[in-house]
Design a protein around this motif. Structure first.
Motif, mmCIF file in Angstrom:
data_model
loop_
_atom_site.group_PDB
_atom_site.id
_atom_site.type_symbol
_atom_site.label_atom_id
_atom_site.label_comp_id
_atom_site.label_asym_id
_atom_site.label_seq_id
_atom_site.Cartn_x
_atom_site.Cartn_y
_atom_site.Cartn_z
ATOM 1 N N PRO A 118 11.873 -6.917 -10.371
ATOM 2 C CA PRO A 118 11.123 -6.431 -8.957
ATOM 3 C C PRO A 118 9.689 -6.887 -8.993
ATOM 4 C CG PRO A 118 12.579 -4.856 -9.856
ATOM 5 C CD PRO A 118 12.358 -5.883 -10.949
ATOM 6 N N ALA A 119 8.859 -6.964 -10.241
ATOM 7 C CA ALA A 119 7.517 -7.172 -9.940
ATOM 8 C C ALA A 119 7.163 -8.470 -9.594
ATOM 9 C CB ALA A 119 6.845 -6.761 -11.066
ATOM 10 N N ARG A 120 8.160 -9.513 -10.127
ATOM 11 C CA ARG A 120 8.162 -10.879 -9.699
ATOM 12 C C ARG A 120 8.426 -11.016 -8.346
ATOM 13 N NH1 ARG A 120 5.554 -15.068 -11.299
ATOM 14 N NH2 ARG A 120 5.046 -14.946 -9.547
ATOM 15 N N LYS A 121 9.357 -10.334 -7.943
ATOM 16 C CA LYS A 121 9.653 -10.549 -6.314
ATOM 17 C C LYS A 121 8.738 -10.132 -5.507
ATOM 18 C CE LYS A 121 14.028 -9.263 -6.734
ATOM 19 N NZ LYS A 121 15.425 -9.182 -6.159
ATOM 20 N N MET A 122 8.237 -8.819 -5.872
ATOM 21 C CA MET A 122 7.151 -8.258 -5.037
ATOM 22 C C MET A 122 5.777 -9.128 -5.221
ATOM 23 S SD MET A 122 6.798 -6.106 -3.132
ATOM 24 C CE MET A 122 8.198 -5.360 -3.400
ATOM 25 N N TYR A 123 5.495 -9.978 -5.980
ATOM 26 C CA TYR A 123 4.207 -10.466 -5.961
ATOM 27 C C TYR A 123 4.460 -11.854 -5.010
ATOM 28 C CZ TYR A 123 0.497 -13.821 -7.234
ATOM 29 O OH TYR A 123 -0.637 -14.749 -7.232
ATOM 30 N N ASP A 124 5.592 -12.615 -5.172
ATOM 31 C CA ASP A 124 5.812 -13.575 -4.560
ATOM 32 C C ASP A 124 5.942 -13.465 -2.829
ATOM 33 O OD1 ASP A 124 5.670 -14.840 -6.932
ATOM 34 O OD2 ASP A 124 7.936 -15.924 -6.512
ATOM 35 N N THR A 125 6.840 -12.274 -2.699
ATOM 36 C CA THR A 125 6.898 -11.958 -0.997
ATOM 37 C C THR A 125 5.732 -11.303 -0.571
ATOM 38 O OG1 THR A 125 9.262 -11.153 -2.027
ATOM 39 C CG2 THR A 125 8.533 -10.267 0.206
ATOM 40 N N SER A 126 5.030 -10.448 -1.158
ATOM 41 C CA SER A 126 3.740 -10.009 -0.752
ATOM 42 C C SER A 126 2.735 -10.985 -0.223
ATOM 43 C CB SER A 126 2.898 -8.867 -1.770
ATOM 44 O OG SER A 126 3.966 -7.889 -1.955
ATOM 45 N N LEU A 127 2.570 -11.991 -1.267
ATOM 46 C CA LEU A 127 1.904 -13.005 -0.832
ATOM 47 C C LEU A 127 2.155 -13.874 0.406
ATOM 48 C CD1 LEU A 127 -0.930 -14.286 -2.131
ATOM 49 C CD2 LEU A 127 0.581 -15.700 -3.698
ATOM 50 N N ILE A 128 3.289 -14.324 0.566
ATOM 51 C CA ILE A 128 3.746 -15.084 1.456
ATOM 52 C C ILE A 128 3.833 -14.357 2.839
ATOM 53 C CG2 ILE A 128 4.778 -17.018 0.230
ATOM 54 C CD1 ILE A 128 7.446 -15.664 0.863
ATOM 55 N N ILE A 129 4.133 -13.246 2.771
ATOM 56 C CA ILE A 129 4.124 -12.380 3.894
ATOM 57 C C ILE A 129 2.714 -12.034 4.465
ATOM 58 C CG2 ILE A 129 4.544 -9.857 4.760
ATOM 59 C CD1 ILE A 129 7.137 -9.960 3.262
ATOM 60 N N PHE A 130 1.697 -12.032 3.311
ATOM 61 C CA PHE A 130 0.320 -11.689 3.831
ATOM 62 C C PHE A 130 -0.242 -13.104 4.428
ATOM 63 C CE2 PHE A 130 -4.364 -12.232 2.875
ATOM 64 C CZ PHE A 130 -4.721 -11.285 3.698
ATOM 65 N N LEU A 131 0.349 -14.323 4.072
ATOM 66 C CA LEU A 131 -0.314 -15.541 4.397
ATOM 67 C C LEU A 131 0.342 -15.472 5.982
ATOM 68 C CD1 LEU A 131 -1.161 -18.316 4.105
ATOM 69 C CD2 LEU A 131 0.788 -19.094 3.044
ATOM 70 N N ASP A 132 1.365 -15.206 6.111
ATOM 71 C CA ASP A 132 2.140 -15.226 7.622
ATOM 72 C C ASP A 132 1.131 -14.491 8.356
ATOM 73 O OD1 ASP A 132 3.423 -16.100 9.580
ATOM 74 O OD2 ASP A 132 5.040 -14.587 9.113
ATOM 75 N N LEU A 133 0.620 -13.253 7.851
ATOM 76 C CA LEU A 133 -0.063 -12.269 8.658
ATOM 77 C C LEU A 133 -1.459 -12.920 9.032
ATOM 78 C CD1 LEU A 133 -1.279 -9.230 9.620
ATOM 79 C CD2 LEU A 133 -1.683 -8.989 7.299
ATOM 80 N N PHE A 134 -2.124 -13.624 8.197
ATOM 81 C CA PHE A 134 -3.279 -13.975 8.545
ATOM 82 C C PHE A 134 -3.189 -15.358 9.349
ATOM 83 C CE2 PHE A 134 -7.312 -16.143 7.942
ATOM 84 C CZ PHE A 134 -8.266 -14.913 7.728
#
Length: 508
Positions: A49-65
């Motif tokens: 879960p930690a691995r998936k959360m890092y990757d997902t959070s990062l690309i979602i924040f990239l989309d946000l910005f």
């Protein structure tokens, strides 16, 4: 391991089976290819879960910005037009529409590329180049630089805007996708609403060029963080696993099950690059989802031009007239209540032993369609000039409803596409983005003429009338959606690929 060639056939087979078990792989039922076993820890759905959360959070924040930067162009255009001596419509076209046209082109190319060749490299390359073109937009004092910079910023932003859906489908099963697609949609849509607020305050203190300098610094930092993420495309990872197996065993005939394989560039262009257009033109679900998502998404871009003059007529300053976008953000968060109800519905189906269907997750869309219409009608007739001397809180409350509905359109319909087309979700989203980007590019161009020509009340009523027509679509999806998917070769094939791939852990 080459000594296997001199062993009895059954003994060689036993040894291959041992190797497959050791690598958590297995043969397809016809023994023609190798696929994932359900317990393989290398498959993205089995990552920690930690691995998936890092990757997902990062690309979602990239989309946000990157989405923030897209709508930030509206405020930058208003200030830059005086510097360049151009009209308001041309400024909006160069700072907003050109970026969205670039995103439309990128939306055709990048999803298919990511399905065939992987996600990680695209994320890294696009983000570093996005930073570069933000600097070009800000540093070179010419309209040509603005045009080139904004086009390629939009072109590159297509990767997080569209490929994120494919990455989520790679890593999460159907139960978890409900939440991850919701999170992605709410964050991306929040970027739409926060962009004008961010840009108006940066511009007011440091000038419009600072908007793009800030964007360059933030995306440059994200680029460094992206190096720590992992490739998530299962077919590409399986190819790598089987290649290792061929090397260690000496058995060159072992082949991975790879539906994304493209033997040469012409085949890639013919099949992959035109797949989004093919889906849009031949799949009724994709066509309807694209149309409704595009209208809801483009509505926010139209509001970046329409809302500030309305609120300035109610006493707001040029800076604070963008703050009502926060009401849209509040509406986005209200979607959490619908997701909780979705969870209850799916849990009930699971308890009854009923396999989940994509149509079981359309509750938010069924609610969102009438809420969008109601919110627009409410807004239309609680604003000047037809309704003078009314408190700003009244129409702003309607924006909360609109924000909720826009997010339900985006997240629920995105989940519907992901569940229906699974491995080809990114191509389905490319078809959606094709129409969404073109509509979002066009809507701001006629916003001023529409609201000035018809008056704010009538113009908003026109939007409300179109939204009212959408209310008939949710019942049609609920009644006929399963039958449409059953006749779709893309939907059937993508489900078959996932099941044959060895990882089919959707549960509910």
């Amino acid at each position: 391991m080459s000594i296997l060639l001199g062993q009895p056939h059954t003994e060689a087979q036993d040894h291959v089976q041992f190797l497959l078990d050791e690598h958590h792989l297995e043969y397809t039922p016809d023994h023609g290819f190798i696929r994932w076993s359900a317990s393989n820890p290398q498959h993205p759905r089995n990552w920690l879960p930690a691995r998936k959360m890092y990757d997902t959070s990062l690309i979602i924040f990239l989309d946000l910005f990157t989405t923030c930067v897209s709508t930030a162009g509206s405020t930058a255009a208003d200030y830059a037009r005086h510097e360049f001596g151009i009209g308001n419509t041309l400024a909006i076209f160069l700072f907003v529409s050109v970026s969205l046209l670039g995103q439309m082109v990128g939306g055709i190319v990048f999803p298919a590329w990511s399905e065939a060749f992987g996600r990680k490299k695209l994320y890294i390359l696009s983000t570093v180049l996005f930073s570069v073109f933000c600097v070009i937009t800000a540093a070179i004092r010419s309209l040509a630089a603005v045009t080139v910079g904004r086009f390629f910023c939009g072109f590159l932003s297509a990767i997080p805007a569209i490929v994120v859906a494919g990455s989520i489908e790679d890593m999460y099963n159907s139960k978890d996708r409900v939440w991850m697609i919701f999170l992605w949609a709410i964050v991306a849509n929040m970027g739409l609403a926060l962009g004008p607020i961010m840009s108006v305050y940066i511009t007011a203190y440091w000038g419009w060029r600072a908007v793009f300098y800030v964007a360059a610094v933030v995306t440059g930092t994200i680029t460094l963080l992206l190096f720590a993420m992992r490739e998530s495309r299962p077919s590409l990872l399986l190819e790598r696993e089987v290649a290792k197996l061929r090397t260690t065993s000496g058995l060159s005939h072992l082949q991975a099950l790879n539906p994304d394989h493209t033997p040469n560039l012409p085949t890639f262009i013919r099949i992959s690059l035109f797949r989004p257009i093919q889906l849009f033109c031949t799949e009724p679900i994709v066509f309807m989802v694209a149309t409704m998502s595009a209208v809801a998404f483009a509505l926010i871009y139209l509001f970046t031009e329409a809302l500030p003059p309305i609120y300035q007529s109610m006493g707001f300053s040029a800076t604070t007239s963008n703050l009502p976008f926060l009401a849209i953000c509040i509406g986005l968060l209200a979607g959490l209540l619908t997701r909780l109800q979705d969870h209850r519905i799916l849990t009930r189906y699971a308890a009854q032993g009923i396999p989940p269907q994509p149509e079981h997750k359309l509750l938010g869309f069924s609610i969102g369609a009438p809420v969008l219409a109601a919110g627009l009608w409410w807004f239309a007739w609680t604003i000047p000039p037809r309704v003078p001397d009314i408190s700003w809180e009244v129409p702003t409350a309607a924006l909360i409803l609109i924000g909720y509905a826009v997010n339900e359109f985006d997240s629920v319909l995105a989940g519907y596409l992901a569940d229906s087309y699974r491995g080809y979700a990114a191509s389905g989203f490319a078809a959606v983005a094709l129409l969404r980007s073109s509509m979002s590019a066009a809507f701001p161009l006629f916003a001023t003429q529409l609201f000035d020509g018809l008056g704010a009340n009538v113009a908003a009523s026109v939007l409300a009338a179109f939204a009212t027509l959408f209310c008939v679509i949710p019942p049609l999806f609920g009644k006929y959606g399963q039958g449409i998917r059953a006749r779709s070769r893309f939907a059937k094939y993508s489900l078959q690929v996932e099941r044959e791939g060895g990882i089919d852990k959707d549960g509910y």
